[in-house]
Scaffold this active site. Structure first.
Site, PDB file in Angstrom:
ATOM      1  N   GLU A  50       0.852  -1.123  -0.080  1.00 37.37           N
ATOM      2  CA  GLU A  50       0.025   0.053  -0.059  1.00 37.37           C
ATOM      3  C   GLU A  50       0.740   1.082  -0.108  1.00 37.37           C
ATOM      4  O   GLU A  50       1.781   1.385   0.843  1.00 37.37           O
ATOM      5  CB  GLU A  50      -0.952  -0.089   1.144  1.00 37.37           C
ATOM      6  CG  GLU A  50      -0.415  -0.342   2.463  1.00 37.37           C
ATOM      7  CD  GLU A  50      -1.457  -0.221   3.559  1.00 37.37           C
ATOM      8  OE1 GLU A  50      -2.301   0.524   3.611  1.00 37.37           O
ATOM      9  OE2 GLU A  50      -1.186  -0.844   4.566  1.00 37.37           O
ATOM     10  N   ASP A  61      -3.448   7.872  11.839  1.00 33.75           N
ATOM     11  CA  ASP A  61      -2.096   7.424  11.980  1.00 33.75           C
ATOM     12  C   ASP A  61      -1.569   7.889  13.261  1.00 33.75           C
ATOM     13  O   ASP A  61      -1.828   8.986  14.016  1.00 33.75           O
ATOM     14  CB  ASP A  61      -1.442   8.027  10.713  1.00 33.75           C
ATOM     15  CG  ASP A  61      -1.536   7.554   9.366  1.00 33.75           C
ATOM     16  OD1 ASP A  61      -1.082   6.180   9.481  1.00 33.75           O
ATOM     17  OD2 ASP A  61      -2.067   7.850   8.525  1.00 33.75           O
TER      18      ASP A  61
END
Ligand SMILES: Cc1ncc(COP(=O)(O)O)c(C=O)c1O
Lengths: 266, 408
Positions: A50, A61
């Site tokens: 990815e 994140d």
């Protein structure tokens, strides 16, 4: 027509019990580094990758990737350069490529143009961390018509009903986040991860990619027979930052050993 | 106009909940708890009573007679949210969400803060309700608003400076979402404005609607009529939504005032709508944002930390598109002038955020006939801004004092 993400994965799974999925942040530390990382992934036998397009608000994140997103942008990373990187990755790695990122990147350039560019660089699909299926029905539908998969995420802390609903709209693979929280934190691999993967298996026939906190061969060994893919993100980036491409290739190789021993230990 | 009848979190093309899947369950839990409370008449009554006893509600409306005379034209009046406990309208939302957090059995609250007002309000609520509290604040704002950091810590909250991104409000919001995505079982996220994923825009509007409800009743009682215009500053938009909701169905012009910073052409402002530079984007919710050619959110600037925000309420985006709310901006310089005038002529010290609403109202007051009323949302008091204001005014003896203190 090229094969779909699911078809590619099924083909790979015929000869390997657990696939290794890698991750990189485009433009971090630099695009040259990204190419070295991709070489290391090929050497280390990574099955799919990815490519994260950096975004200014990376809410899903943790600290390591959030900072990588920010630094990539400070170094001038543009969306067009991220697509170029994917095109080059296509020539380095044989396995499927996924775009990963946040939905504003897509909406800002327009869904049609995004899908067109993604198809042009040979991507198999995309993962948008902040686009729930109910808000992305149009995008996910259009992607499918073009032979690309809109990958959806499942987490352990939702009801079975919600898992079923997400699974119904998922394509290609199910991205299973091992625990609550953001990327980069520690995960205890044990019964609860196993239960979660079993729940996902019960709501979807798609290959399961387990991510969040996969760091060591033992984690990969644990996942063999319970998931179809292990996603390695933060630990790989940390390895690259410490030891460069050679250390990264070694790191993936050690994880591959985990795939093999996993069978023996079980 | 009922903006909230559908309960969908959609306002025209704006709103929604663009969140990582991990937050799905806690957003669903919060949404259910909010609507259950909203449907329970006892809940609103409990809230109003709490605000009367703990804060200063109903806050008064003060006619600005001296300034009205000075400017010539409209009759200016201020809704005094500065008189709330902790000094701003932020407490309305915070106490409401605190009641909801207790209903949900939460033990801990987290909040973002820009100016520090929302952080102080949340720390205050947490102390009062016996909840643990952590406040995320952009590092740049920690520097700008040091006194508020002091108070949050004294009130028992942990203040965490956020060093990611532009180190301001948006980054503090992101950090809260990250915290919440693993702490949701025992933690409620007290979002401070009418932005973010559904149900926050609707929920914060609901608690802030107490301002507009009071104001409308008070004006009819005291003045015997409605205002021609209502001015409110717009950061995320909570004080504006609060006061505007009292007049949505009336023939009253509603004016949102954004931070013009160093000027709308300077690239150093936080005007998402009036500048025409904002474009539709998604960062948790769909609305207007200041973004670059790739959809990256850009740095904003305002002398007022509480207006220094890259997005704007999806509800206000909708009301701007439909023409129901007019948007304008006030620049740093005229804001300081408006603040000086308000202090000298009325003995009132508006917060720098609120002073944006005053500045725009002063600028436009002469457009109105004498006797026509203009209501200004005085969203907060300005004592917190003593360092920023003293610097902007170039107050020599204050500087001298700071040096002496620092040396000692
Ligand atoms: C006194 C005051 N007014 C206004 C604002 C801006 O927020 P909002 O637009 O949500 O009212 C703030 C934010 O901190 C504030 O402290």
């Amino acid at each position: 027509m090229v094969e779909t993400l699911e078809q590619s994965l099924r083909r790979a799974l015929a000869s390997k019990p657990l696939l290794l999925m890698a991750h990189l942040v485009a433009g971090y530390p630099s695009f040259d580094d990204n190419l070295h990382m991709l070489e290391a992934m090929r050497e280390g036998g990574v099955d799919l990758v990815e490519v994260q397009f950096p975004f200014s608000e990376p809410v899903a994140d943790g600290p390591v990737f959030a900072r990588a997103n920010q630094t990539a942008l400070e170094r001038g990373t543009r969306v067009s350069a991220c697509f170029d990187l994917m095109a080059r990755a296509r020539n380095i790695l044989p396995g499927p490529l996924l775009m990963m990122g946040y939905c504003n990147t897509v909406f800002h350039m327009g869904e049609g143009r995004f899908l067109e560019k993604l198809a042009a660089v040979g991507a198999a699909g995309f993962i948008l961390a902040d686009l729930p299926p109910e808000l992305g029905a149009d995008l996910y539908g259009r992607a499918q018509a073009l032979g690309m998969s809109g990958v959806l995420i499942l987490t352990p802390n939702t009801t079975l009903e919600r898992k079923r609903e997400v699974a119904r709209q998922a394509r290609g693979l199910i991205y299973c986040a091992a625990r609550k929280g953001v990327t980069g934190l520690k995960t205890d691999f044990g019964g609860s991860v196993e239960d979660f993967l079993r729940d996902v298996g019960a709501v979807s026939p798609l290959p399961r990619a387990l991510g969040f906190g996969v760091r060591a061969p033992a984690d990969v060994a644990f996942l063999r027979g319970k998931a179809e893919m292990a996603v390695v993100g933060t630990a790989a980036l940390e390895t690259y930052e410490r030891g460069g491409a050679r250390a990264l290739a070694d790191f993936y190789r050690r994880l591959q050993e985990g795939v093999l021993t996993g069978g023996r230990e079980a | 106009m009922n903006l909230f009848s559908s309960r969908s979190g959609r306002y025209g093309p704006y709103g929604g909940a663009y969140i990582p899947e991990v937050l799905h369950s806690c957003i669903a839990e919060l949404t259910a708890a909010f609507y259950a409370a909203k449907d329970d008449p006892a809940f609103w009554a409990e809230y109003v009573t709490l605000m009367a006893r703990y804060s200063c509600r109903p806050t008064p409306i003060t006619p600005l007679d001296n300034i009205s005379r000075h400017l010539g034209g409209a009759r200016l009046l201020a809704k005094r949210e500065d008189l709330n406990h902790t000094g701003s309208h932020k407490l309305n939302n915070v106490m409401g969400q605190g009641l909801l957090a207790l209903r949900m059995g939460k033990k801990r609250v987290i909040a973002e803060t820009g100016a520090g007002q929302h952080g102080v309000a949340t720390a205050t609520m947490a102390a009062r309700f016996g909840l643990r509290c952590k406040i995320y604040m952009g590092e740049e704002d920690v520097q700008r608003q040091r006194p508020n950091v002091f108070w949050m810590e004294r009130l028992g909250a942990e203040v965490e400076p956020v060093r990611l991104g532009s180190r301001t409000l948006k980054d503090a919001i992101n950090e809260c979402l990250r915290d919440w995505s693993h702490s949701m079982d025992d933690t409620h996220y007290v979002l401070g404005t009418v932005c973010g994923p559904h149900p926050f825009p609707e929920m914060v509007s609901y608690f802030q609607s107490i301002v507009g409800q009071e104001a409308r009743t008070q004006l009819l009682e005291l003045e015997g009529g409605l205002p021609q215009r209502v001015y409110a500053c717009v950061g995320g938009g909570s004080n504006a939504m609060g006061i505007f909701q009292g007049f949505l169905d009336d023939p009253v012009e509603l004016v949102g005032v954004e931070a013009g910073g160093k000027g709308l052409k300077s690239g150093r402002h936080a005007s998402r709508i009036a500048s025409g530079e904002g474009s539709v984007g998604v960062a948790g919710y769909r609305s207007y944002f200041l973004q670059d050619a790739d959809g990256q959110m850009v740095d904003t600037h305002s002398v007022a930390a509480g207006l220094d925000y890259v997005g704007v309420s999806p509800i206000l985006a909708y009301l701007a598109d439909s023409g129901r709310v007019r948007f304008t901006a006030a620049e740093d310089g005229e804001v300081i002038e408006a603040l000086k005038l308000t202090m000298r002529l009325e003995g009132l010290i508006p917060a720098l955020e609120s002073a944006h609403a005053f500045a725009a109202a002063y600028r436009e007051a002469r457009q109105l006939k004498s006797g026509e009323r203009v209501l200004i949302s005085m969203s907060g008091r300005g004592d917190k801004d003593i360092f920023t204001v003293a610097e902007a005014l170039g107050d020599a003896s204050w500087l001298e004092y700071l040096k002496r203190k620092a040396g000692g």
